[in-house]
Design a protein around this motif. Structure first.
Motif, PDB file in Angstrom:
ATOM      1  N   CYS A   4     -19.176  -5.645  95.903  1.00  0.00           N
ATOM      2  CA  CYS A   4     -19.473  -4.330  95.382  1.00  0.00           C
ATOM      3  C   CYS A   4     -19.775  -3.940  96.918  1.00  0.00           C
ATOM      4  O   CYS A   4     -20.284  -4.764  97.862  1.00  0.00           O
ATOM      5  CB  CYS A   4     -20.305  -4.666  94.714  1.00  0.00           C
ATOM      6  SG  CYS A   4     -21.290  -2.827  95.206  1.00  0.00           S
TER       7      CYS A   4
ATOM      8  N   PRO B  90     -11.542  -5.021  85.928  1.00  0.00           N
ATOM      9  CA  PRO B  90     -13.077  -4.107  85.114  1.00  0.00           C
ATOM     10  C   PRO B  90     -14.495  -4.935  85.497  1.00  0.00           C
ATOM     11  O   PRO B  90     -15.567  -3.598  85.178  1.00  0.00           O
ATOM     12  CB  PRO B  90     -12.657  -4.879  83.422  1.00  0.00           C
ATOM     13  CG  PRO B  90     -10.909  -5.512  84.198  1.00  0.00           C
ATOM     14  CD  PRO B  90     -11.351  -5.617  85.428  1.00  0.00           C
ATOM     15  N   ASP B  91     -14.307  -5.285  85.539  1.00  0.00           N
ATOM     16  CA  ASP B  91     -15.757  -6.133  85.461  1.00  0.00           C
ATOM     17  C   ASP B  91     -16.677  -5.128  86.827  1.00  0.00           C
ATOM     18  O   ASP B  91     -17.485  -4.757  86.841  1.00  0.00           O
ATOM     19  CB  ASP B  91     -16.381  -7.420  86.206  1.00  0.00           C
ATOM     20  CG  ASP B  91     -16.728  -8.308  84.927  1.00  0.00           C
ATOM     21  OD1 ASP B  91     -16.585  -8.091  83.717  1.00  0.00           O
ATOM     22  OD2 ASP B  91     -16.672  -9.366  85.357  1.00  0.00           O
ATOM     23  N   LEU B  92     -15.384  -4.380  87.913  1.00  0.00           N
ATOM     24  CA  LEU B  92     -16.519  -4.372  89.231  1.00  0.00           C
ATOM     25  C   LEU B  92     -15.856  -2.840  88.728  1.00  0.00           C
ATOM     26  O   LEU B  92     -17.110  -1.874  89.101  1.00  0.00           O
ATOM     27  CB  LEU B  92     -15.228  -4.400  90.319  1.00  0.00           C
ATOM     28  CG  LEU B  92     -15.268  -3.401  91.796  1.00  0.00           C
ATOM     29  CD1 LEU B  92     -16.591  -3.606  92.492  1.00  0.00           C
ATOM     30  CD2 LEU B  92     -13.963  -3.448  92.508  1.00  0.00           C
ATOM     31  N   LYS B  93     -15.464  -2.373  88.271  1.00  0.00           N
ATOM     32  CA  LYS B  93     -15.741  -0.845  87.935  1.00  0.00           C
ATOM     33  C   LYS B  93     -16.651  -0.220  86.943  1.00  0.00           C
ATOM     34  O   LYS B  93     -17.711   0.502  86.826  1.00  0.00           O
ATOM     35  CB  LYS B  93     -13.805  -0.603  87.295  1.00  0.00           C
ATOM     36  CG  LYS B  93     -12.800  -0.567  88.079  1.00  0.00           C
ATOM     37  CD  LYS B  93     -11.478   0.421  86.946  1.00  0.00           C
ATOM     38  CE  LYS B  93     -11.445   1.328  87.357  1.00  0.00           C
ATOM     39  NZ  LYS B  93     -10.535   2.510  87.797  1.00  0.00           N
ATOM     40  N   ARG B  94     -16.988  -1.374  85.697  1.00  0.00           N
ATOM     41  CA  ARG B  94     -18.741  -1.170  85.395  1.00  0.00           C
ATOM     42  C   ARG B  94     -19.477  -1.275  86.142  1.00  0.00           C
ATOM     43  O   ARG B  94     -20.613  -0.413  86.095  1.00  0.00           O
ATOM     44  CB  ARG B  94     -18.212  -2.306  83.574  1.00  0.00           C
ATOM     45  CG  ARG B  94     -17.723  -1.997  82.447  1.00  0.00           C
ATOM     46  CD  ARG B  94     -17.353  -2.898  81.538  1.00  0.00           C
ATOM     47  NE  ARG B  94     -17.776  -5.229  82.098  1.00  0.00           N
ATOM     48  CZ  ARG B  94     -16.638  -5.040  81.870  1.00  0.00           C
ATOM     49  NH1 ARG B  94     -15.072  -4.026  81.348  1.00  0.00           N
ATOM     50  NH2 ARG B  94     -15.805  -6.106  81.868  1.00  0.00           N
ATOM     51  N   HIS B  95     -19.333  -2.331  87.115  1.00  0.00           N
ATOM     52  CA  HIS B  95     -20.452  -2.216  87.703  1.00  0.00           C
ATOM     53  C   HIS B  95     -21.099  -0.534  88.987  1.00  0.00           C
ATOM     54  O   HIS B  95     -22.511  -0.834  89.054  1.00  0.00           O
ATOM     55  CB  HIS B  95     -21.075  -3.963  88.381  1.00  0.00           C
ATOM     56  CG  HIS B  95     -21.714  -3.827  89.803  1.00  0.00           C
ATOM     57  ND1 HIS B  95     -22.820  -4.184  89.887  1.00  0.00           N
ATOM     58  CD2 HIS B  95     -21.483  -3.632  91.493  1.00  0.00           C
ATOM     59  CE1 HIS B  95     -23.412  -3.538  91.021  1.00  0.00           C
ATOM     60  NE2 HIS B  95     -22.342  -3.480  91.697  1.00  0.00           N
TER      61      HIS B  95
ATOM     62  N   PRO C  38     -18.312  -9.063  91.127  1.00  0.00           N
ATOM     63  CA  PRO C  38     -17.551  -9.129  90.000  1.00  0.00           C
ATOM     64  C   PRO C  38     -16.683 -10.120  89.667  1.00  0.00           C
ATOM     65  O   PRO C  38     -15.722 -10.635  90.679  1.00  0.00           O
ATOM     66  CB  PRO C  38     -17.083  -7.663  89.802  1.00  0.00           C
ATOM     67  CG  PRO C  38     -17.666  -7.287  91.194  1.00  0.00           C
ATOM     68  CD  PRO C  38     -17.973  -7.650  92.270  1.00  0.00           C
ATOM     69  N   LYS C  39     -15.972 -10.556  88.829  1.00  0.00           N
ATOM     70  CA  LYS C  39     -15.475 -11.691  89.068  1.00  0.00           C
ATOM     71  C   LYS C  39     -13.661 -10.820  88.915  1.00  0.00           C
ATOM     72  O   LYS C  39     -12.737 -11.602  88.622  1.00  0.00           O
ATOM     73  CB  LYS C  39     -15.198 -12.756  87.728  1.00  0.00           C
ATOM     74  CG  LYS C  39     -15.040 -11.859  86.438  1.00  0.00           C
ATOM     75  CD  LYS C  39     -15.596 -13.259  85.208  1.00  0.00           C
ATOM     76  CE  LYS C  39     -15.171 -12.569  83.449  1.00  0.00           C
ATOM     77  NZ  LYS C  39     -16.810 -11.927  83.709  1.00  0.00           N
ATOM     78  N   ASN C  40     -13.499  -9.476  87.973  1.00  0.00           N
ATOM     79  CA  ASN C  40     -11.890  -8.771  87.873  1.00  0.00           C
ATOM     80  C   ASN C  40     -12.408  -7.363  87.861  1.00  0.00           C
ATOM     81  O   ASN C  40     -13.140  -6.615  88.184  1.00  0.00           O
ATOM     82  CB  ASN C  40     -11.195  -9.222  86.657  1.00  0.00           C
ATOM     83  CG  ASN C  40     -11.880  -9.420  85.710  1.00  0.00           C
ATOM     84  OD1 ASN C  40     -13.881  -7.741  85.719  1.00  0.00           O
ATOM     85  ND2 ASN C  40     -12.245 -10.088  84.761  1.00  0.00           N
TER      86      ASN C  40
ATOM     87  N   THR D  22     -22.774   1.485  87.632  1.00  0.00           N
ATOM     88  CA  THR D  22     -24.875   1.158  87.436  1.00  0.00           C
ATOM     89  C   THR D  22     -24.508   2.080  88.534  1.00  0.00           C
ATOM     90  O   THR D  22     -25.963   2.498  88.576  1.00  0.00           O
ATOM     91  CB  THR D  22     -24.838  -0.306  87.677  1.00  0.00           C
ATOM     92  OG1 THR D  22     -24.468  -1.235  88.561  1.00  0.00           O
ATOM     93  CG2 THR D  22     -24.488  -0.779  85.608  1.00  0.00           C
TER      94      THR D  22
ATOM     95  N   THR E 194     -23.282  -7.695  94.416  1.00  0.00           N
ATOM     96  CA  THR E 194     -22.403  -8.226  93.334  1.00  0.00           C
ATOM     97  C   THR E 194     -21.199  -8.679  93.860  1.00  0.00           C
ATOM     98  O   THR E 194     -20.357  -7.981  94.287  1.00  0.00           O
ATOM     99  CB  THR E 194     -22.269  -7.339  92.612  1.00  0.00           C
ATOM    100  OG1 THR E 194     -23.995  -7.429  91.852  1.00  0.00           O
ATOM    101  CG2 THR E 194     -21.794  -7.632  91.132  1.00  0.00           C
TER     102      THR E 194
END
Length: 196
Positions: free
Chosen positions: A170, A181-186, A177-179, A189, A175
Motif C-alpha cells: 500500500c 483483489p486484496d489490495l483493491k479492497r484495502h 496485500p497478497k494479490n 478503506t 500493508t
C-alpha cells in the motif's frame, strides 16, 4: 462451385496502426481532449488507473522521456505547470505527476493521477507498481535533472524491471496485500476513512 470474391480496385486498404500509437489518435479526438494550448494537449487516459487520470502531451513530436534534450526544459516545465492547474481544480484529492521509466505508448506524456487508485482498469501488479515505485519518475525531479545536467538519466533495464516486479505494498500504509483483489479492497478503506 465456389466463386472467388473479387476485391474492388477502388477501395483503399485501411492502414492498421500499432496500439502503441493510440495516444496520437486520442490527441486528435475532440471527445478525449480536456485542455489545449499552443504547446500541449491534455487528454483523459482511456484506461484510467484512478478516479482522475490525465495525460499531458506535447504537440512537438517527442517519442518518449528518453528523447528529451536540454532544449526541452521549458516545455517540460510548461507541462508540469499545466498538470498543477489540473491538480488544483481537484483540491480534495491527492495527485502524483510523473513519467514512466519505460513508457508503453509513443509520444512523451506526463501522467497526472489521483492517489485513490480506484478504477476497474487497475488490474495488475505492473499497473500498480508503475505508479507507486521509482518506476514513476516524478515530474519535478525530471525538470530539475534536465535543468542541471541537460538530460534525463536513463534507468537501467534490470532496475525498472525490478520496480515492476516489487511485491505489492500500500502506498499509504505498511500493508502488504497478497494479490490485486486484496489490495483493491484495502485501498477502499483509505477512501472510506477519508470521507468520514
Amino acid at each position: 462451385m465456389w466463386k472467388r470474391k473479387v476485391e474492388s480496385t477502388t477501395s483503399k486498404p485501411t492502414k492498421k496502426c500499432h496500439w502503441s500509437t493510440g495516444l496520437l489518435k486520442s490527441m486528435e479526438d475532440p471527445e478525449c481532449k480536456i485542455k489545449e494550448d499552443d504547446k500541449i494537449i491534455v487528454i483523459n487516459d482511456k484506461y484510467p488507473k484512478a478516479q482522475f487520470h490525465y495525460l499531458v502531451l506535447p504537440k512537438e513530436d517527442i517519442l518518449s522521456i528518453w528523447h528529451v534534450q536540454g532544449k526541452h526544459h521549458d516545455l517540460l516545465i510548461h507541462m508540469h505547470n499545466v498538470a498543477r492547474t489540473l491538480v488544483e481544480k481537484q483540491s480534495n484529492h491527492e495527485f502524483i505527476m510523473g513519467y514512466h521509466a519505460m513508457p508503453s505508448m509513443q509520444r512523451l506524456h506526463l501522467h497526472v493521477i489521483s492517489t485513490d487508485f480506484n478504477s476497474p482498469c487497475l488490474k495488475t501488479k505492473y499497473h500498480w507498481n508503475s505508479f507507486t515505485t521509482p518506476f514513476l519518475l516524478h515530474s519535478s525531479d525530471v525538470c530539475r535533472q534536465l535543468r542541471e545536467t541537460g538530460e534525463v538519466k536513463k534507468i537501467p533495464t534490470e532496475t525498472w524491471k525490478d520496480y515492476l516486479n516489487t511485491n505489492l505494498k500500500c502506498h499509504k500504509c505498511s500493508t502488504q496485500p497478497k494479490n490485486m483483489p486484496d489490495l483493491k479492497r484495502h485501498l477502499l478503506t483509505h477512501i472510506d476513512s477519508k470521507q468520514q
